[in-house]
Design an enzyme around this catalytic site. Structure first.
Site, PDB file in Angstrom:
ATOM      1  N   GLU A   1       7.438   3.294   3.634  1.00 51.74           N
ATOM      2  CA  GLU A   1       8.174   4.768   4.168  1.00 51.74           C
ATOM      3  C   GLU A   1       9.327   4.956   4.526  1.00 51.74           C
ATOM      4  O   GLU A   1      10.251   5.443   5.139  1.00 51.74           O
ATOM      5  CB  GLU A   1       8.211   4.221   5.744  1.00 51.74           C
TER       6      GLU A   1
ATOM      7  N   HIS B   1       5.708   5.984  10.343  1.00 54.59           N
ATOM      8  CA  HIS B   1       7.277   5.419  10.307  1.00 54.59           C
ATOM      9  C   HIS B   1       8.689   6.687  11.031  1.00 54.59           C
ATOM     10  O   HIS B   1       9.630   5.849  11.265  1.00 54.59           O
ATOM     11  CB  HIS B   1       7.400   4.681   9.292  1.00 54.59           C
TER      12      HIS B   1
ATOM     13  N   HIS C   1       0.291   6.715   9.145  1.00 55.47           N
ATOM     14  CA  HIS C   1       1.005   5.685   9.430  1.00 55.47           C
ATOM     15  C   HIS C   1       1.911   5.209   8.737  1.00 55.47           C
ATOM     16  O   HIS C   1       3.347   5.418   9.821  1.00 55.47           O
ATOM     17  CB  HIS C   1       0.011   4.262   8.655  1.00 55.47           C
ATOM     18  N   GLU C   2       2.345   6.206   7.258  1.00 54.23           N
ATOM     19  CA  GLU C   2       3.764   6.247   7.050  1.00 54.23           C
ATOM     20  C   GLU C   2       4.433   7.310   7.669  1.00 54.23           C
ATOM     21  O   GLU C   2       5.776   7.029   8.148  1.00 54.23           O
ATOM     22  CB  GLU C   2       3.868   6.474   5.444  1.00 54.23           C
TER      23      GLU C   2
ATOM     24  N   GLY D   1       1.096  -0.830   0.275  1.00 53.28           N
ATOM     25  CA  GLY D   1      -0.390  -0.147  -0.032  1.00 53.28           C
ATOM     26  C   GLY D   1       1.013   0.973   0.173  1.00 53.28           C
ATOM     27  O   GLY D   1       0.636   2.394  -0.648  1.00 53.28           O
ATOM     28  N   ALA D   2       2.058   1.252   0.677  1.00 54.68           N
ATOM     29  CA  ALA D   2       2.864   2.224   0.830  1.00 54.68           C
ATOM     30  C   ALA D   2       4.155   1.747   1.253  1.00 54.68           C
ATOM     31  O   ALA D   2       3.992   0.792   1.779  1.00 54.68           O
ATOM     32  CB  ALA D   2       2.482   3.499   1.784  1.00 54.68           C
TER      33      ALA D   2
END
Length: 927
Positions: free
Chosen positions: A345, A382, A378-379, A342-343
């Site tokens: 970091e 991190h 979320h990213e 999805g992504a």
């Protein structure tokens, strides 16, 4: 060593770096020239220029182990890469590169192991690398070099020993394929204004940096990276750090972009992109540059505006939350057409699927907007927890992902305070974790190091347990410590281990110090003793409260109560459980359950009172009650449900259904919890109910129970068109038909498009499907493309579903990143499920070869195509599939296959016992 040491080291080596840079272009050109002359240039295997030395399977040599020895420690890398965005004479996309790594010898050794995978290395006097000593040290001569392909090492045997405390420089030149495999340094293709565009991008997590350049590819092996990219004039190069120079070379045909040294970081966080993308930007109060990058058309259409709007407040929130400044000078975020996760970091250059970063208010639904907020949060979480301080090894992955999954709600809530994001963790983490962690094939949050070695085993760690259970357990920890104490401990932890790596016990140490320094916070045991029971053993307890006696007890909750738990636990599957609770309208003092059973007299209540345990769902456990208390809770829901907190209403529904699935309570009791929903106006309880009812619909949709369930639809109107509510399909078809008549003007509301597209294509035929396919191909907004791609799987025409399955094997039709989810969409269709299952079985070798053993997609693929399985015949098919493909293997899907077998077995037994009571209940309710 401290931060200051590395800054001075960068300055001391600046002259060497600049001198090397001056020769890079000539070297890189000669590397690729020699490669393209070679007949082996198209192979790109580790053994193209030197044979692999065979070793016995019982060998205990260092190169036959997956973990690097602790003899060497990298300090910094100089990496120059030149991706070619056009095919070479062999019809391949390639990149060439040179790389040097400065490392310190920690223990005397005559062996260098460095990761290298699918790179064609240049030979220097018969060896794959050059070795030089630093600061007057003479390096021993290289005796021999070879590749250990299985463990993905370049092995360098020396004539003499490296000296502890001394530094050495290892230099390599190489060529690699810029493949479309979504791993390492790879290419992505997309169409813009009728022209095919090629970009070069990276995904290094977890073990793919070694596909881009030789490196010590373990998370604890942190170093500083000096990156240089050579690229076409019309393209832009990005990396973790800001560019410090940009020059045109070779008669202004190419551009060389040099980036500043990174912070000390792990190889899996290294990133670079070469593209012709555009960006929008802003600077925060401290001068940090924030840029959102995407395809030109997407940026021009304003699809990056929302991400730019929320990035700065989220960064601001985390700076305050961690009590630590953002460590970098810029934050680039880029939306990519092809991206397996999805992504990701990457420090300073976060990479995303387009659906996770781009938002078009004209076509995107509210859910798309919420996803962007949570993924960006979320990213960015991190950047501190994961990047600044990193796990030492992948067995502690939950430290990274569980933490980011927990605080993503806090960051998103700060950016969008009206969304009530904090409550949604119960749906998207807690209940998801419960579903997996109630199986005997689950695993502890923190596994033993020896259980996580191979790339497949590492990939398997990127699962619901690490993300969602990690989040739920950390939320519980924060609740009983209190958020200020939790945040204080985190801040101190980040300061001590900044630019280094740690294990989970280091976090416990700092949280314990925060507890000790805070008057009024008292725990029955240390943070270590409490939390190790939650992370070192799998599963969770069901807490049973008997309000007739006040007795409170715990038991390991298993979906199949008679299942045998093979994994031993030193804690015997008992936990120290913090229980927040209320009695009727009054919140009570927190209770700690520290053994299997205890008497807590305040929980003994009279007949007109009720007890609600796990208040605000702060703990990671399910709750059961004596039948009298269940009845009083149901009565309260019926008379005034708002007396019970909204998340607890969702908890009551989900606990009841899952307790029934585990044969702990009667299924009709669980079904009765839904009757109050006629008065419920909140999203979270409804979503919890619909998930459980949808499970029932899929469990019974091939039996007579399904008919009785549909009779009840008019009373609850739960699932609308999917259950045949009168007028619904006529309405959706009319909207879709209107769009078909005027394809350039889609008037369907963005929030309704997923439902309308699916229902119209399900009710229609070839014409509707072909129109949906054409619109999918033309879609310029990723979120819209996903809605259409999902809806195409809703057709009831078998040959269309089979054709769609075939499309997943053609990247020109369905991108590789979307193949697995597309098969999953088809499998969710009752007609498509057996077709998808047959398709996966028939093509397992193909998928395994295409995606590799370490791919993240196998677990989802197996889970999706077996989700409906509930018969003995389907169980036998699963076991046959397991046996027939044992030699090929299942890679990161190994655990998912075992879970599918376990879930199917449990369903068979449960259905045998509960099918008739469910049928009778629905018939009685619909009478």
């Amino acid at each position: 060593m401290g931060k200051g040491y590395y800054i001075s080291k960068h300055l001391a080596t600046a002259a060497m770096v600049l001198a090397a840079i001056a020769l890079v272009t000539i070297i890189a050109l000669s590397v690729v020239y020699n490669r393209e002359k070679s007949k082996n240039a198209a192979k790109f295997t580790n053994a193209t220029t030197s044979p692999v030395t065979p070793t016995p399977k019982t060998s205990n040599e260092p190169w036959d182990k997956y973990r690097l020895p602790d003899t060497l420690s990298p300090e910094y890398y100089n990496v120059t890469l030149w991706p070619r965005l056009v095919k070479n004479v062999n019809g391949m996309y390639i990149f060439t590169g040179i790389s040097g790594v400065m490392f310190t010898c920690v223990k005397k050794t005559d062996l260098i192991l460095i990761h290298s995978n699918k790179l064609n290395l240049t030979l220097f006097k018969g060896h794959h690398a050059k070795l030089m000593g630093q600061s007057g040290v003479t390096a021993p001569a290289i005796k021999t070099t070879w590749f250990q392909t299985e463990k993905q090492y370049l092995v360098i045997q020396l004539e003499g020993k490296l000296k502890p405390g001394k530094s050495y420089w290892l230099y390599t030149e190489f060529t690699g394929e810029l493949a479309d495999d979504l791993e390492g340094f790879y290419r992505s293709e997309y169409m813009e204004d009728g022209e095919k565009k090629i970009i070069a991008i990276t995904q290094m997590q977890a073990t793919y940096a070694r596909k881009a350049f030789p490196c010590f590819d373990e998370p604890g092996m942190k170093a500083v990276f000096h990156i240089t990219l050579i690229h076409d004039l019309e393209t832009t190069a990005l990396s973790n750090s800001q560019e410090i120079s940009k020059t045109n070379e070779l008669l202004c045909i190419f551009t060389r972009t040099i980036f500043g040294p990174t912070k000390k970081m792990s190889t899996y966080l290294v990133a670079f992109v070469v593209s012709d993308f555009k960006y929008i930007s802003a600077k925060d109060k401290k001068g940090v540059l924030v840029r959102i990058w995407a395809r030109k058309k997407a940026i021009e259409d304003g699809q990056g505006d929302y991400a730019l709007k929320i990035t700065q407040p989220i960064l601001e929130f985390f700076e305050k939350y961690y009590n630590t400044s953002y460590p970098l000078s810029k934050s680039d975020q880029i939306a990519l057409p092809d991206f397996n996760s999805g992504a990701m970091e990457n420090w300073g250059l976060v990479t995303y699927r387009e659906t996770a970063l781009l938002y078009d208010p004209r076509t995107s639904a509210n859910g798309n907007k919420q996803r962007i907020a949570t993924v960006v949060s979320h990213e960015l979480a991190h950047m501190w927890f994961g990047n600044l301080v990193t796990l030492k090894w992948w067995n502690d992955l939950w430290l990274n992902e569980g933490f980011a999954s927990y605080v993503e709600y806090l960051g998103a809530d700060y950016a969008e305070p009206n969304w009530n994001m904090k409550d949604q963790t119960i749906l998207y983490d807690l209940q998801r974790a419960f579903a997996v962690d109630s199986l005997t094939s689950s695993h502890p949050l923190s596994q033993k190091k020896e259980e996580v070695n191979t790339p497949s085993e590492i990939s398997e760690m990127f699962n619901t347990i690490s993300y969602s259970k990690g989040a739920a357990v950390l939320k519980m920890l924060s609740e009983f410590l209190t958020e200020p104490v939790f945040a204080k401990g985190l801040g101190n932890y980040l300061k001590q281990f900044a630019f280094g790596s740690s294990v989970h016990s280091d976090l416990w140490d700092h949280l314990q110090k925060a507890v000790d320094q805070t008057p009024g916070v008292k725990l029955p045991y240390s943070v270590h003793e409490i939390m190790n029971r939650w992370i070192l053993q799998m599963g969770f307890p069901v807490i049973t409260v008997d309000t007739r006696t006040g007795n409170v007890s715990q038991k390991h909750f298993l979906l199949e109560p008679d299942a045998v738990v093979d994994r031993k636990s030193e804690y015997n599957y008992e936990w120290f459980v913090p229980i927040k609770w209320m009695k009727k309208h009054q919140v009570q003092d927190q209770l700690w359950l520290l053994q299997k059973s205890a008497l807590h007299k305040p929980m003994k209540v009279s007949k007109n009172e009720w007890v609600l345990a796990n208040l605000h769902v702060s703990g990671y456990f399910r709750v059961n009650y004596d039948l009298g208390n269940w009845e009083r809770l149901l009565s309260q829901l019926k008379s005034d449900h708002q007396v019970i907190p909204v998340v607890n209403r969702a908890q009551i529904l989900d606990d009841a259904f899952n307790l029934a699935r585990a044969s702990i309570i009667n299924i009709t009791l669980a079904l009765r919890t839904t009757k109050y929903l006629l008065h419920e106006r909140e999203y979270i309880p409804w979503e919890a109910a619909l998930r459980n009812l949808n499970y029932f619909f899929q469990l019974f949709d091939r039996s007579e129970v399904y008919g009785a369930m549909l009779i009840l639809r008019n009373k609850l109107n739960l699932l609308s068109c999917s259950t045949g509510v009168e007028g619904c399909r006529e309405l959706t078809r009319s909207w879709f038909k209107k769009w078909m008549q005027n394809p350039h003007n889609n008037t369907i509301h963005p929030n309704l498009r997923s439902t309308v597209y699916c229902d119209a294509i399900a009710a229609g035929g070839t014409e509707e499907w072909n129109f949906g396919w054409q619109m999918f191909q033309k879609a310029t907004v990723a979120a819209e493309a996903v809605k259409l791609r999902s809806a195409l799987a809703c057709t009831k025409v078998p040959w269309l579903l089979n054709r769609y399955l075939e499309y997943t094997m053609n990247p020109e039709k369905i991108r590789k990143q979307d193949a697995t989810s597309t098969i999953g969409y088809i499998a969710s269709n009752i007609i498509g499920q057996p077709l998808a299952w047959d398709f996966v079985r028939a093509n397992w070798d193909y998928f395994f070869k295409l995606y590799g053993t370490g791919s993240f997609t196998f677990s989802r693929l197996i889970s999706d195509v077996t989700y409906r399985f509930c018969t003995p015949f389907e169980l036998s098919q699963l076991k046959r599939f397991q046996k027939d493909n044992a030699e090929t293997g299942f890679g990161s899907g190994t655990q998912a296959l075992q879970q599918a077998i376990e879930k199917t077995t449990a369903k068979i037994k449960w259905l045998a016992e509960n099918k008739e009571p469910v049928l009778q209940w629905f018939l009685s309710e619909s009478a």
